[in-house]
Design a protein around this motif. Structure first.
Motif, short mmCIF file in Angstrom:
data_model
loop_
_atom_site.label_atom_id
_atom_site.label_comp_id
_atom_site.label_asym_id
_atom_site.label_seq_id
_atom_site.Cartn_x
_atom_site.Cartn_y
_atom_site.Cartn_z
N UNK A 177 -29.65 22.78 78.64
CA UNK A 177 -29.98 23.54 77.42
C UNK A 177 -28.86 24.56 77.21
N UNK A 178 -27.92 24.18 76.39
CA UNK A 178 -26.68 24.94 76.24
C UNK A 178 -26.91 26.21 75.42
N UNK A 179 -27.72 26.11 74.39
CA UNK A 179 -28.02 27.25 73.53
C UNK A 179 -29.41 27.04 72.96
N UNK A 180 -29.96 28.03 72.24
CA UNK A 180 -31.30 27.84 71.66
C UNK A 180 -31.40 26.66 70.70
N UNK A 181 -30.25 26.15 70.23
CA UNK A 181 -30.31 25.04 69.28
C UNK A 181 -29.55 23.79 69.74
N UNK A 182 -29.10 23.77 71.01
CA UNK A 182 -28.35 22.61 71.51
C UNK A 182 -28.85 22.22 72.90
N UNK A 183 -29.19 20.94 73.05
CA UNK A 183 -29.51 20.35 74.35
C UNK A 183 -28.51 19.22 74.58
N UNK A 184 -27.80 19.28 75.69
CA UNK A 184 -26.86 18.21 76.05
C UNK A 184 -27.56 17.23 76.99
N UNK A 226 -23.99 13.54 74.97
CA UNK A 226 -24.71 13.43 73.71
C UNK A 226 -25.46 14.74 73.51
N UNK A 227 -25.69 15.10 72.27
CA UNK A 227 -26.24 16.43 71.98
C UNK A 227 -27.40 16.32 71.00
N UNK A 228 -28.50 17.01 71.33
CA UNK A 228 -29.62 17.18 70.41
C UNK A 228 -29.46 18.55 69.78
N UNK A 229 -29.45 18.60 68.44
CA UNK A 229 -29.11 19.84 67.73
C UNK A 229 -30.21 20.20 66.74
N UNK A 230 -30.61 21.48 66.73
CA UNK A 230 -31.62 21.99 65.81
C UNK A 230 -32.66 22.80 66.56
N UNK A 231 -33.60 23.37 65.82
CA UNK A 231 -34.65 24.17 66.44
C UNK A 231 -36.06 23.70 66.06
N UNK A 232 -36.18 22.84 65.07
CA UNK A 232 -37.49 22.39 64.61
C UNK A 232 -37.91 21.09 65.27
N UNK A 233 -38.95 20.49 64.73
CA UNK A 233 -39.43 19.22 65.27
C UNK A 233 -38.43 18.10 64.99
N UNK A 266 -29.29 13.94 66.71
CA UNK A 266 -28.67 13.46 67.94
C UNK A 266 -27.23 13.09 67.63
N UNK A 267 -26.30 13.68 68.38
CA UNK A 267 -24.88 13.37 68.22
C UNK A 267 -24.47 12.40 69.33
N UNK A 321 -24.85 18.60 56.34
CA UNK A 321 -26.19 18.06 56.55
C UNK A 321 -26.95 19.07 57.41
N UNK A 322 -28.20 19.35 57.03
CA UNK A 322 -28.96 20.40 57.70
C UNK A 322 -30.30 19.89 58.21
N UNK A 323 -30.72 20.46 59.34
CA UNK A 323 -32.10 20.39 59.82
C UNK A 323 -32.48 21.84 60.13
N UNK A 324 -33.72 22.07 60.50
CA UNK A 324 -34.14 23.43 60.81
C UNK A 324 -33.27 24.00 61.93
N UNK A 325 -32.62 25.12 61.67
CA UNK A 325 -31.83 25.80 62.68
C UNK A 325 -30.41 25.31 62.85
N UNK A 326 -29.98 24.33 62.06
CA UNK A 326 -28.63 23.79 62.25
C UNK A 326 -28.08 23.21 60.96
N UNK A 327 -26.89 23.68 60.59
CA UNK A 327 -26.15 23.11 59.46
C UNK A 327 -24.83 22.58 60.01
#
Length: 287
Positions: free
Chosen positions: A10-17, A33-40, A44-45, A126-132
């Motif tokens: 968990x790299x930051x509140x909005x990034x999970x590697x 690979x990275x999961x990015x955002x704060x919402x449901x 995935x990068x 492109x945006x999701x909750x917590x990430x643009x």
């Protein structure tokens, strides 16, 4: 020695590697690979390699634990260690990818890949909750390569344009150098690479990459200028330039030397005779 990358970080509140669990000479400890955002619904990068159950299990556990669905999958480029796991992700995580859009910069090779892709455009956001995320077309490593600028953290997901350790290979040196300069102009606070650990000194690292490529070109030109009547194969140049190079990296080094030589050929600084390279003696030189 590089610090060990855990399977999940968990790299930051909005990034999970989530590490791709596909270590190798060219993938280092594996594809990040990275999961990015704060919402449901998050992004995935990249998706790692195909047929890596460990990766799918780690990804599934994270998505289930945090109650995450994937709104988007972003693919930085076509190489199998970044796109190969896509089919496994879609097939084995159907609930979490039910309404997921898959994005990639267009390339002719895409007709061989599965499914339909939404097409990235340079500068698109492109945006999701917590990430643009802003898309940056950074060709060179491959023609379709993109980096992804997370605006909320002024962070760049660099794919294979910049690595957490060592230097990257590329298809086109001119494009690659321009892409490095593009990232340098952004002045990111941090870089999350496709392989290797987080880069906390991004400006210095990008400048190192630029200097490194210029150094290689200078080394090639010095050998050719100082041996104007001699010709060299790419393999001979690799042996003269790279010291103590592991055998498994010789092919990649020869490819990099070839790209430098192709660039120098366009600039009429060198000549090619069959498979041999010479300094262009019509250009005055001092050795």
């Amino acid at each position: 020695m590089a610090a060990v990358i855990p399977a999940v970080t968990r790299i930051s509140p909005r990034i999970i590697r989530v590490l791709g669990c596909n270590p190798g000479a060219m993938t280092l400890q594996g594809t990040n690979t990275y999961i990015v955002g704060t919402g449901k619904r998050r992004i995935l990068i990249d998706t790692g390699d195909n047929d890596v159950p460990q990766y799918i299990n780690h990804l599934r556990n994270v998505l289930q634990y945090d109650n995450i669905d994937l709104a988007h999958i972003f693919l930085t480029h076509w190489h199998p260690d970044h796109i190969g796991g896509l089919e496994d992700v879609l097939d084995q995580l159907p609930e979490q990818t039910k309404n997921c859009e898959i994005w990639k910069f267009p390339l002719n090779k895409d007709e061989k890949l599965i499914g339909e892709f939404e097409q990235f455009k340079d500068g698109q956001e492109i945006s999701v909750e917590g990430a643009t995320i802003r898309v940056i077309h950074t060709p060179g490593h491959t023609k379709d390569h993109v980096s992804l600028h997370l605006l909320e953290e002024d962070a760049v997901f660099s794919g294979d344009c910049i690595l957490g350790e060592g230097t990257a290979v590329f298809e086109d040196l001119y494009d690659y150098m321009e892409s490095l300069r593009t990232l340098l102009r952004i002045q990111p606070e941090i870089i999350y690479p496709g392989h290797g650990n987080v880069i906390y000194d991004p400006i210095e690292r990008i400048q190192f990459y630029l200097n490194h490529r210029q150094e290689r070109e200078t080394q090639i030109m010095e050998i050719l200028r100082c041996n104007e009547r001699a010709s060299f194969t790419e393999g001979e140049l690799v042996d003269l330039i790279y010291q103590n190079l592991p055998k498994n990296l010789a092919k990649a080094a020869a490819m990099n030397v070839n790209h430098h030589l192709q660039k120098l050929l366009k600039e009429e600084k060198v000549k090619k005779l069959d498979s041999m390279w010479q300094h262009n003696q019509t250009i005055k030189s001092i050795c």
